[in-house]
Design an enzyme around this catalytic site. Structure first.
Site, PDB file in Angstrom:
ATOM      1  N   LEU A 130      89.984  -1.735 109.320  1.00  0.00           N
ATOM      2  CA  LEU A 130      90.183  -0.274 109.326  1.00  0.00           C
ATOM      3  C   LEU A 130      89.091   0.407 110.158  1.00  0.00           C
ATOM      4  O   LEU A 130      88.261   1.145 109.648  1.00  0.00           O
ATOM      5  CB  LEU A 130      90.208   0.282 107.893  1.00  0.00           C
ATOM      6  CG  LEU A 130      90.809   1.685 107.777  1.00  0.00           C
ATOM      7  CD1 LEU A 130      92.327   1.653 107.911  1.00  0.00           C
ATOM      8  CD2 LEU A 130      90.418   2.362 106.470  1.00  0.00           C
ATOM      9  N   GLY A 131      89.118   0.123 111.471  1.00  0.00           N
ATOM     10  CA  GLY A 131      88.253   0.869 112.387  1.00  0.00           C
ATOM     11  C   GLY A 131      89.015   2.110 112.833  1.00  0.00           C
ATOM     12  O   GLY A 131      89.943   2.567 112.151  1.00  0.00           O
ATOM     13  N   ARG A 153      86.092  -5.399 106.651  1.00  0.00           N
ATOM     14  CA  ARG A 153      84.819  -5.973 106.188  1.00  0.00           C
ATOM     15  C   ARG A 153      84.050  -4.962 105.366  1.00  0.00           C
ATOM     16  O   ARG A 153      83.431  -5.280 104.377  1.00  0.00           O
ATOM     17  CB  ARG A 153      83.967  -6.427 107.373  1.00  0.00           C
ATOM     18  CG  ARG A 153      84.324  -7.828 107.811  1.00  0.00           C
ATOM     19  CD  ARG A 153      83.786  -8.124 109.171  1.00  0.00           C
ATOM     20  NE  ARG A 153      84.345  -7.196 110.162  1.00  0.00           N
ATOM     21  CZ  ARG A 153      84.054  -7.209 111.446  1.00  0.00           C
ATOM     22  NH1 ARG A 153      83.199  -8.078 111.916  1.00  0.00           N
ATOM     23  NH2 ARG A 153      84.614  -6.356 112.282  1.00  0.00           N
ATOM     24  N   ARG A 213      93.042  -8.859 119.190  1.00  0.00           N
ATOM     25  CA  ARG A 213      92.664  -9.930 120.096  1.00  0.00           C
ATOM     26  C   ARG A 213      93.463 -11.168 119.737  1.00  0.00           C
ATOM     27  O   ARG A 213      93.685 -11.452 118.554  1.00  0.00           O
ATOM     28  CB  ARG A 213      91.164 -10.255 119.977  1.00  0.00           C
ATOM     29  CG  ARG A 213      90.264  -9.293 120.708  1.00  0.00           C
ATOM     30  CD  ARG A 213      90.458  -9.392 122.226  1.00  0.00           C
ATOM     31  NE  ARG A 213      89.565  -8.518 122.953  1.00  0.00           N
ATOM     32  CZ  ARG A 213      89.846  -7.258 123.297  1.00  0.00           C
ATOM     33  NH1 ARG A 213      91.013  -6.728 122.975  1.00  0.00           N
ATOM     34  NH2 ARG A 213      88.977  -6.539 123.996  1.00  0.00           N
ATOM     35  N   GLU A 242      95.986 -15.895 127.968  1.00  0.00           N
ATOM     36  CA  GLU A 242      96.432 -14.728 128.742  1.00  0.00           C
ATOM     37  C   GLU A 242      96.242 -14.999 130.225  1.00  0.00           C
ATOM     38  O   GLU A 242      95.144 -15.431 130.606  1.00  0.00           O
ATOM     39  CB  GLU A 242      95.639 -13.481 128.326  1.00  0.00           C
ATOM     40  CG  GLU A 242      95.944 -13.065 126.903  1.00  0.00           C
ATOM     41  CD  GLU A 242      95.117 -11.868 126.416  1.00  0.00           C
ATOM     42  OE1 GLU A 242      94.301 -11.344 127.192  1.00  0.00           O
ATOM     43  OE2 GLU A 242      95.285 -11.473 125.261  1.00  0.00           O
ATOM     44  N   HIS A 262      97.515  -6.489 126.430  1.00  0.00           N
ATOM     45  CA  HIS A 262      96.664  -5.284 126.371  1.00  0.00           C
ATOM     46  C   HIS A 262      97.335  -4.032 126.923  1.00  0.00           C
ATOM     47  O   HIS A 262      96.657  -3.148 127.438  1.00  0.00           O
ATOM     48  CB  HIS A 262      95.321  -5.526 127.076  1.00  0.00           C
ATOM     49  CG  HIS A 262      94.590  -6.707 126.519  1.00  0.00           C
ATOM     50  ND1 HIS A 262      93.709  -6.612 125.475  1.00  0.00           N
ATOM     51  CD2 HIS A 262      94.659  -8.020 126.827  1.00  0.00           C
ATOM     52  CE1 HIS A 262      93.263  -7.829 125.184  1.00  0.00           C
ATOM     53  NE2 HIS A 262      93.831  -8.695 125.980  1.00  0.00           N
ATOM     54  N   ILE A 263      98.667  -3.915 126.764  1.00  0.00           N
ATOM     55  CA  ILE A 263      99.234  -2.621 127.166  1.00  0.00           C
ATOM     56  C   ILE A 263      98.990  -1.563 126.085  1.00  0.00           C
ATOM     57  O   ILE A 263      99.408  -0.426 126.233  1.00  0.00           O
ATOM     58  CB  ILE A 263     100.727  -2.665 127.578  1.00  0.00           C
ATOM     59  CG1 ILE A 263     101.647  -3.010 126.422  1.00  0.00           C
ATOM     60  CG2 ILE A 263     100.960  -3.542 128.779  1.00  0.00           C
ATOM     61  CD1 ILE A 263     103.105  -2.616 126.711  1.00  0.00           C
TER      62      ILE A 263
HETATM   63  C1  GLV Z   1      91.600  -3.643 125.142  1.00  0.00           C
HETATM   64  O1  GLV Z   1      92.003  -4.635 124.652  1.00  0.00           O
HETATM   65  C2  GLV Z   1      90.219  -3.255 125.271  1.00  0.00           C
HETATM   66  O2  GLV Z   1      89.312  -3.954 124.780  1.00  0.00           O
HETATM   67  O3  GLV Z   1      89.999  -2.221 125.912  1.00  0.00           O
END
Ligand code: GLV
Length: 309
Positions: A130-131, A153, A213, A242, A262-263
């Site tokens: 939960l960031g 965490r 990730r 990737e 990473h879109i």
């Molecule tokens: C995206 O995955 C970023 O780290 O900016």
């Protein structure tokens, strides 16, 4: 700029940059390891055009006389949360599969014209991490009338109170949720956090979504889970490998939605803001001012800021 992990200049280019430059702007595809950092006798700052710094050996940068490592959090939060919500709905309502069936003409032969999905409203969303992104996703999910539980965490009682969400141990998030979304940061501790044992805890009707990730999920275990039907499906914006080869086993499942890596942050507006922050971080440090976002604040005492331009 693509922003995935594949578009890096050759290593010799980076060695030259690291040997000769005072500042460098890098992105996720550029692997900035200790051996490269050891070449960086003149380098003062590595500014990455990403929130994640897992492609940079930050410790090595700090140890190399205090090289500043800056990044671009916050500006991409809403865009990534939008994508996570989009993937969730796409999975639940089989939007991508439906599109494929229409184009291929298989909707009546294969599915008898029926393409039933799962409800989003009233379902339980489990957020892992939960960031800022997890919190932005929780806000969206509440607006969709979902119940939201999370594991992080650090427990965040103020956010629980503000948004009406509930904390659970990780295992309970997995057993209770209809949708599990991973937004936790990549650290050595979160590598393969979602492994075979934890995937087996999920409901057979539940979906897994990863916008954080790739290596947080053990891909082999995920493929097994999909093959053996331990979960209902998955959506991925990040991969252990990737770019993901088009022949990868993950591409064979109808209940898996795959986006180019990473879109999450890939909107015109967000990528522009990230570029502005990356450049601002670089200029600030070179002008002897605090950058907007510093990933290794301990450098401030190792190599105090001084104007270089
Ligand atoms: C995206 O995955 C970023 O780290 O900016």
């Amino acid at each position: 700029m693509w922003g995935g992990r594949q578009a890096s200049p050759p290593r010799e280019v980076w060695i030259d940059v690291f040997k000769n430059c005072t500042g460098a702007i890098v992105t996720l595809g550029d692997i900035i390891d200790r051996s490269l950092i050891n070449e960086a006798d003149k380098l003062f700052i590595i500014s990455t055009y990403s929130v994640g710094v897992d492609h940079i050996d930050v410790k090595a940068a700090t140890e190399k006389g205090g090289i500043y490592v800056t990044h671009t959090p916050e500006v991409l939060v809403e865009a990534v949360a939008d994508l996570a919500m989009g993937l969730l709905i796409a999975l639940a309502r089989k939007i991508v599969l439906g599109d494929k069936l229409i184009r291929e003409g298989g909707i009546y032969d294969k599915w008898g014209g029926w393409l039933l999905g799962s409800e989003v409203h009233g379902a339980t969303l489990g957020i892992i991490g939960l960031g800022n992104i997890g919190t932005a996703l929780a806000r969206r999910a509440k607006a969709f009338d979902m119940k939201v539980i999370y594991w992080s965490r650090t427990r965040k009682p103020h956010i629980e109170f503000a948004l009406g969400i509930e904390y659970r141990p990780l295992e309970s998030v997995l057993t209770e949720s209809d949708f599990v979304v991973i937004t936790v940061a990549a650290t050595p501790e979160t590598r393969h956090l979602i492994n075979e044992e934890r995937l087996r805890l999920m409901k057979k009707t539940a979906y897994l979504i990863n916008v954080a990730r790739g290596d947080i999920v053990d891909t082999n275990a995920l493929v097994k889970a999909l093959k053996e039907g331990w979960i209902a499906g998955a959506a991925l914006d990040v991969y252990e490998e990737e770019p993901l080869p088009s022949t990868h086993e993950l591409t064979k499942f109808d209940n898996v939605v795959l986006t180019p890596p990473h879109i999450g942050s890939a909107t015109y507006e967000t990528r522009e803001r990230m570029a502005e922050v990356a450049v601002r971080n670089l200029i600030n440090v070179l002008m002897g001012k605090r950058p907007l976002y510093l990933a290794n604040p301990e450098v401030l005492s190792i190599r105090p800021l001084q104007a270089l331009i």
